[in-house]
Design a protein around this motif. Structure first.
Motif, mmCIF file in Angstrom:
data_model
loop_
_atom_site.group_PDB
_atom_site.id
_atom_site.type_symbol
_atom_site.label_atom_id
_atom_site.label_comp_id
_atom_site.label_asym_id
_atom_site.label_seq_id
_atom_site.Cartn_x
_atom_site.Cartn_y
_atom_site.Cartn_z
ATOM 1 N N GLU A 39 43.561 -32.090 4.615
ATOM 2 C CA GLU A 39 44.563 -30.969 4.828
ATOM 3 C C GLU A 39 43.882 -29.574 5.431
ATOM 4 O O GLU A 39 44.607 -29.183 6.417
ATOM 5 C CB GLU A 39 45.426 -31.011 3.575
ATOM 6 C CG GLU A 39 46.169 -32.112 3.205
ATOM 7 C CD GLU A 39 47.411 -32.179 4.026
ATOM 8 O OE1 GLU A 39 47.876 -31.509 4.583
ATOM 9 O OE2 GLU A 39 47.828 -33.336 3.917
ATOM 10 N N ARG A 40 43.005 -29.019 4.854
ATOM 11 C CA ARG A 40 42.633 -27.942 5.058
ATOM 12 C C ARG A 40 41.912 -27.887 6.673
ATOM 13 O O ARG A 40 42.121 -26.981 7.351
ATOM 14 C CB ARG A 40 41.366 -27.396 4.046
ATOM 15 C CG ARG A 40 41.030 -25.932 4.199
ATOM 16 C CD ARG A 40 40.155 -25.521 3.006
ATOM 17 N NE ARG A 40 38.849 -26.125 2.869
ATOM 18 C CZ ARG A 40 38.431 -26.880 1.702
ATOM 19 N NH1 ARG A 40 39.524 -27.039 0.748
ATOM 20 N NH2 ARG A 40 37.292 -27.474 1.720
ATOM 21 N N SER A 41 41.224 -28.995 7.057
ATOM 22 C CA SER A 41 40.687 -29.230 8.451
ATOM 23 C C SER A 41 41.807 -29.042 9.295
ATOM 24 O O SER A 41 41.629 -28.484 10.307
ATOM 25 C CB SER A 41 39.829 -30.232 8.246
ATOM 26 O OG SER A 41 40.492 -31.638 8.440
ATOM 27 N N ASP A 43 44.539 -27.772 8.944
ATOM 28 C CA ASP A 43 45.297 -26.365 9.141
ATOM 29 C C ASP A 43 44.515 -25.434 9.891
ATOM 30 O O ASP A 43 45.184 -24.543 10.360
ATOM 31 C CB ASP A 43 45.668 -26.005 7.564
ATOM 32 C CG ASP A 43 46.713 -26.750 6.826
ATOM 33 O OD1 ASP A 43 47.453 -27.225 7.433
ATOM 34 O OD2 ASP A 43 46.357 -26.475 5.493
ATOM 35 N N HIS A 44 43.147 -25.659 10.124
ATOM 36 C CA HIS A 44 42.437 -24.684 10.585
ATOM 37 C C HIS A 44 41.967 -25.236 12.067
ATOM 38 O O HIS A 44 40.762 -24.891 12.473
ATOM 39 C CB HIS A 44 41.366 -24.264 9.819
ATOM 40 C CG HIS A 44 41.943 -23.522 8.446
ATOM 41 N ND1 HIS A 44 42.390 -22.335 8.525
ATOM 42 C CD2 HIS A 44 41.999 -24.178 7.358
ATOM 43 C CE1 HIS A 44 42.744 -21.949 7.702
ATOM 44 N NE2 HIS A 44 42.660 -22.877 6.590
#
Length: 146
Positions: A39-41, A43-44
């Motif tokens: 998810e973090r990857s 998002d960025h």
């Protein structure tokens, strides 16, 4: 047939379940990765999602400052959709993206798709002695990464 294949960079259209399932369970490079890290990857990054109808069948992610450097990662076509030219169409879309033009360096790492990437100008580093990395290949299997 590739005629119905659509590629989008709309973040809202990334099928995060498909991406997570593939990366965590089927990829050779991110097996065991946590949902939170995926998810973090997403998002960025600049994400490219390939669809046939309403089904996401391909994915690629680019990490970039949009000025000097980009790194292509997490490229896949679902196994039952391979051999239909989708990986080539994904690469064409990535390299044509307006925010990824004029970069000094565009990198990627691959174990088995050198011929695909070579057709788009990717080569071994011209000066490999100048490159360094910190690499933890088993981080997802061994870590308590959130």
């Amino acid at each position: 047939m590739t005629d119905a294949f659509e590629i989008t960079t709309d973040p809202a259209r990334v099928d995060r379940d498909v991406v997570f399932r593939y990366l965590s369970g089927h990829s050779t490079w991110a097996r065991g990765i946590s949902r939170a890290v995926v998810e973090r990857s997403l998002d960025h990054s600049l994400c490219f999602s390939g669809y046939v109808g309403s089904t996401q069948v391909a994915f690629a992610r680019v990490i970039s400052d949009y000025a000097t450097f980009a790194n292509l990662v997490d490229v896949f076509v679902l196994p039952d959709r391979r051999g239909q030219g989708y990986s080539k169409r994904m690469m064409e879309a990535v390299l044509a993206h307006p925010q990824l033009q004029g970069l000094r360096r565009f990198t990627l790492a691959t174990w088995d798709a050198h011929s695909l990437y070579a057709r788009y100008g990717f080569t071994s580093p011209s000066r490999p002695e100048s490159l360094m990395e910190r690499y933890f290949p088993d981080i997802y299997a061994n870590a308590a990464t959130p």
